[in-house]
Design a protein around this motif. Structure first.
Motif, PDB file in Angstrom:
ATOM      1  N   THR A  40      20.153 -13.700 -12.401  1.00 27.90           N
ATOM      2  CA  THR A  40      21.486 -13.798 -12.977  1.00 27.90           C
ATOM      3  C   THR A  40      21.526 -13.101 -14.332  1.00 27.90           C
ATOM      4  O   THR A  40      20.510 -12.996 -15.013  1.00 27.90           O
ATOM      5  CB  THR A  40      21.919 -15.269 -13.163  1.00 27.90           C
ATOM      6  N   ASN A  89      16.561 -14.920  -6.622  1.00 26.22           N
ATOM      7  CA  ASN A  89      17.829 -14.474  -7.189  1.00 26.22           C
ATOM      8  C   ASN A  89      17.665 -14.271  -8.687  1.00 26.22           C
ATOM      9  O   ASN A  89      16.747 -14.800  -9.303  1.00 26.22           O
ATOM     10  CB  ASN A  89      18.966 -15.435  -6.868  1.00 26.22           C
ATOM     11  N   ASN A 124      21.112 -11.788  -5.236  1.00 23.50           N
ATOM     12  CA  ASN A 124      20.163 -12.399  -4.301  1.00 23.50           C
ATOM     13  C   ASN A 124      19.407 -11.256  -3.647  1.00 23.50           C
ATOM     14  O   ASN A 124      20.039 -10.317  -3.150  1.00 23.50           O
ATOM     15  CB  ASN A 124      20.899 -13.235  -3.253  1.00 23.50           C
ATOM     16  N   LEU A 157      19.968  -7.155 -14.565  1.00 20.16           N
ATOM     17  CA  LEU A 157      19.502  -7.610 -13.250  1.00 20.16           C
ATOM     18  C   LEU A 157      18.346  -6.753 -12.760  1.00 20.16           C
ATOM     19  O   LEU A 157      17.363  -7.272 -12.216  1.00 20.16           O
ATOM     20  CB  LEU A 157      20.655  -7.581 -12.241  1.00 20.16           C
ATOM     21  N   THR A 206      29.825 -12.440 -15.243  1.00 15.71           N
ATOM     22  CA  THR A 206      28.529 -12.935 -14.791  1.00 15.71           C
ATOM     23  C   THR A 206      28.184 -12.271 -13.463  1.00 15.71           C
ATOM     24  O   THR A 206      29.069 -12.025 -12.641  1.00 15.71           O
ATOM     25  CB  THR A 206      28.529 -14.466 -14.613  1.00 15.71           C
ATOM     26  N   GLU A 247      25.274 -12.317 -10.194  1.00 14.63           N
ATOM     27  CA  GLU A 247      24.141 -12.947  -9.524  1.00 14.63           C
ATOM     28  C   GLU A 247      23.692 -12.030  -8.396  1.00 14.63           C
ATOM     29  O   GLU A 247      24.507 -11.602  -7.575  1.00 14.63           O
ATOM     30  CB  GLU A 247      24.501 -14.317  -8.968  1.00 14.63           C
TER      31      GLU A 247
END
Length: 170
Positions: A124, A122, A106, A153, A102, A104
């Motif tokens: 994900t 953000n 920001n 992303l 995974t 993420e």
């Protein structure tokens, strides 16, 4: 085939052909004048680590795939964190047979002139891969998952940037 079916097919194709010019991309230049130039004028700040390298390259391509470097109006700063989970374990060998990576991101978009914040959000993404007893295969599969995460992303961030810049007032 009967004559009525042929006429219905011709009518359907001519109707569909007549509507093709009615559709345009949501964030196109004609819908939002200046948007393409604004997206090309986003400078992507260096992002650390391997996933950052992949993500930065994908963002530069998504935002400005022309190869030209216009003077930057905005700076995009991104931080990425990765996590790995192993949801499936083989009960005979007690080893994970798959993994999910995974990611993420920001990110903050600021104006270069004055440093005003335009967007902070953000994104994900996740990618799964199969694990084997071969260490090299596992490393390569994990890296491929990182590349897929970076692409996902980048797509999400690019879309949100386009949305934010399309709705700007100045």
């Amino acid at each position: 085939m009967s004559c009525s079916r042929v006429l219905a097919a011709i009518a359907g194709l001519s109707l569909a052909g007549g509507l093709t010019g009615c559709f345009q991309p949501l964030y196109s230049e004609s819908a939002h004048p200046g948007l393409v130039e604004d997206l090309r004028a986003i400078e992507v700040a260096p992002i650390p680590n391997r996933i950052g390298h992949y993500l930065a390259n994908d963002l530069v391509t998504d935002l400005n795939g022309t190869g030209q470097s216009p003077p930057p109006k905005y700076r995009l700063m991104v931080t990425v964190t990765l996590g790995t989970g192993t949801p499936t374990v083989n009960s005979e060998l007690n080893v994970a047979t798959s993994a999910t990576v995974t990611g993420e991101a920001n990110y903050t978009l600021i104006k270069i002139d004055g440093g005003a914040q335009v967007l902070k959000s953000n994104a994900t993404a996740a990618a799964a891969y199969d694990r084997t007893q071969d260490r090299y295969n596992d490393l390569r599969a994990a890296r491929d998952a990182e590349i897929r995460i970076a692409r996902a992303l980048s797509s999400e961030i690019s879309l949100r940037l386009a949305s934010a810049l399309a709705g700007k007032t100045s």
